[in-house]
Design an enzyme around this catalytic site. Structure first.
Site, mmCIF file in Angstrom:
data_model
loop_
_atom_site.group_PDB
_atom_site.id
_atom_site.type_symbol
_atom_site.label_atom_id
_atom_site.label_comp_id
_atom_site.label_asym_id
_atom_site.label_seq_id
_atom_site.Cartn_x
_atom_site.Cartn_y
_atom_site.Cartn_z
ATOM 1 N N SER A 1 -0.495 2.620 0.028
ATOM 2 C CA SER A 1 0.734 2.521 0.805
ATOM 3 C C SER A 1 1.972 2.836 -0.041
ATOM 4 C CB SER A 1 0.816 1.124 1.435
ATOM 5 O OG SER A 1 1.822 1.053 2.407
ATOM 6 N N HIS B 1 -4.732 -0.420 8.091
ATOM 7 C CA HIS B 1 -3.957 -0.329 6.856
ATOM 8 C C HIS B 1 -4.551 -1.171 5.729
ATOM 9 C CE1 HIS B 1 -0.304 1.077 4.952
ATOM 10 N NE2 HIS B 1 -0.056 -0.128 4.487
ATOM 11 N N HIS C 1 -0.661 -1.424 -6.215
ATOM 12 C CA HIS C 1 -0.771 -2.012 -4.876
ATOM 13 C C HIS C 1 0.395 -1.597 -3.987
ATOM 14 C CE1 HIS C 1 2.449 -4.979 -5.561
ATOM 15 N NE2 HIS C 1 1.932 -5.180 -6.768
ATOM 16 N N ASP D 1 -4.954 2.700 11.741
ATOM 17 C CA ASP D 1 -3.741 2.231 11.064
ATOM 18 C C ASP D 1 -2.553 2.324 12.022
ATOM 19 O OD1 ASP D 1 -1.544 1.747 9.389
ATOM 20 O OD2 ASP D 1 -2.518 2.684 7.670
#
Length: 476
Positions: A277, A452, A204, A424
């Site tokens: 990310s 995002h 994540h 984003d």
């Protein structure tokens, strides 16, 4: 250009000017507020924990310490050299952005001087050379005292304050790891079982958790995929239900080592990687360290900003990720988290420490009609974990990402796919195109009207199908 075009151009220019002016005023005030909060937290730490807790506002001290730990800076890259119990030198990468963050006023002044005088500003990290009697050169360095003080407790394996700290949440969810003998990440496993299955590692992003995957794409995989692939989602060190050690500097090495423990625990030899990310940086580091083990690499909104020649990499990336602008709001939030140590700690004190109250209020107001997994992941971290991870991973690796990408391009044969939301506002789509410029074989998929978060959340069914196709093409 028509009348509408000229009008729109004028409105954009006016809006940009207003944003600049308001941002200057707001962040100048925040500079002063952070200094004030520094004093407040020092007093509170002393009364709550009977010690003056160091922070990164402290002035620099000489680097050479009797404890055997040295931090030095050279060409914008900082290293800690530790003499371990086995008498081996150990290196940890520390971002200079932790302790070198100029105020908005001083940054503008310095930029003006640079343009006028064409002088390169070196900042506060200074290396000086002195000649010794034998004619050789000995280097002396400056170092932020906070790094040294944290390492004294870490290397000596002494806790300078209790776990959790007074400003951190002590609920069962956030602190369950401290009651266990296992020093390993929290792992959620789904899908197939047995040796015949292929493994997929999900990583994540910043201030998130494994729920970003398990509550979205995991339920939407086909039955065939669930039987063929073992889905391994982790909470990164310092986040979710994983350990949140107060003496950790949350360096790249520490994050990678904790992930490798999970792979060893589940006897994973080769695997696919899906990362979002900040997790994309860790995924690239894993691919460089284990090039033969990676079957496919799927990156979502990777934070890659090519650094212009002559710029200090860490500082440049910090300005790009956290531009100190009040608009868009996501950039404002990133700027608060990145530039202000004590304001961001205050936010963690108000939000993370009291997350049970906020979760109750959200469920009460919405009558428990929405799933709060994103909120849960946002709350379950400590300021120490978020602060150091943000700086040491996103900013601190800025000078290494080019090499990582080149290594993946030249030494790895895994399939590389990059997804990016066109809307984003935190990490522009140019980041993904920059990745492709380094890895020509990479496939970049820009998703219209997604940002995002909604690049996954809200299109989880479609994304699950896309992942299955990637894994199918990469298996063999």
């Amino acid at each position: 250009m028509g009348v509408k075009g000229r009008t729109r151009s004028v409105l954009v220019s006016v809006g940009s000017f207003i944003n600049e002016v308001v941002s200057f005023v707001v962040f100048s005030v925040l500079d002063l507020l952070d200094i004030t909060l520094c004093v407040v937290f020092k007093v509170l730490d002393f009364f709550m924990e009977a010690e003056w807790k160091p922070c990164y506002c402290n002035s620099a001290k000489e680097a050479i310490k009797s404890s055997g730990k040295i931090l030095f800076s050279e060409q914008g890259e900082s290293k800690i050299v530790c003499l371990s119990s086995s008498n081996k030198l150990h290196l940890e990468d520390i971002s200079d952005t932790l302790y070198t963050r100029s105020s908005l006023v001083s940054e503008i002044s310095r930029s003006t001087v640079k343009e006028l005088k064409k002088l390169k500003v070196e900042g506060t990290m200074i290396r000086s050379h002195t000649r010794v009697k034998n004619g050789t050169t000995r280097s002396t360095f400056t170092v932020n005292s906070t790094i040294v003080e944290m390492l004294q407790g870490k290397i000596g394996k002494q806790q300078s304050h209790p776990i959790p700290r007074w400003s951190d949440c002590d609920c069962e969810t956030c602190n369950s790891w401290s009651y266990s003998c296992k020093d390993s990440l929290y792992v959620k496993v789904g899908g197939g079982k047995g040796n015949a299955c292929e493994d997929v590692l999900f990583i994540h992003g910043f201030i998130s958790s494994s729920a970003f995957w398990t509550e979205t794409v995991f339920p939407n995989f086909s039955e065939n995929a669930k039987s063929k692939y073992r889905l391994i989602a982790i909470d990164l060190l310092g986040f979710g239900r994983s350990p949140k050690p107060t003496d950790s500097l949350y360096t790249l090495r520490e994050h990678i080592e904790m992930i490798e423990r999970v792979l060893d625990q589940y006897k994973v030899k080769s695997f696919h990687v899906v990362a979002h990310s900040l997790g994309s940086i860790l995924a690239l580091a894993m691919a460089v360290k284990h090039p033969g083990a990676i079957k496919s690499l799927t990156l979502l909104a990777p934070p890659y900003f090519p650094v212009p020649k002559g710029e200090q990499a860490t500082q440049y990336v910090m300005r790009r990720v956290a531009p100190r602008r009040v608009w868009p709001l996501i950039s404002f939030g990133a700027s608060l988290a990145c530039w202000y140590e004590h304001i961001s700690r205050t936010a963690c004190l108000l939000l993370s420490r009291n997350h049970r109250l906020w979760e109750f209020l959200i469920k009460f107001v919405t009558r428990n009609r929405i799933r709060t997994f994103l909120v849960d992941g946002f709350f379950c971290h400590t300021h120490n974990a978020a602060w150091h991870t943000l700086h040491n991973i996103i900013c601190g690796t800025a000078g290494k990402i080019d090499k990582y990408l080149d290594t993946v391009s030249n030494q790895s044969k895994c399939k590389v796919t990059v997804f990016h939301g066109k809307e984003d506002e935190l990490l522009p789509v140019e980041c993904s195109y920059a990745v492709k410029s380094r890895i020509p074989r990479a496939s970049v998929k820009v998703i219209e009207k997604k940002d995002h978060i909604t690049i996954v959340v809200g299109r989880q069914k479609a994304f699950a199908r896309e992942l299955e196709e990637i894994w199918k093409q990469s298996s063999g």
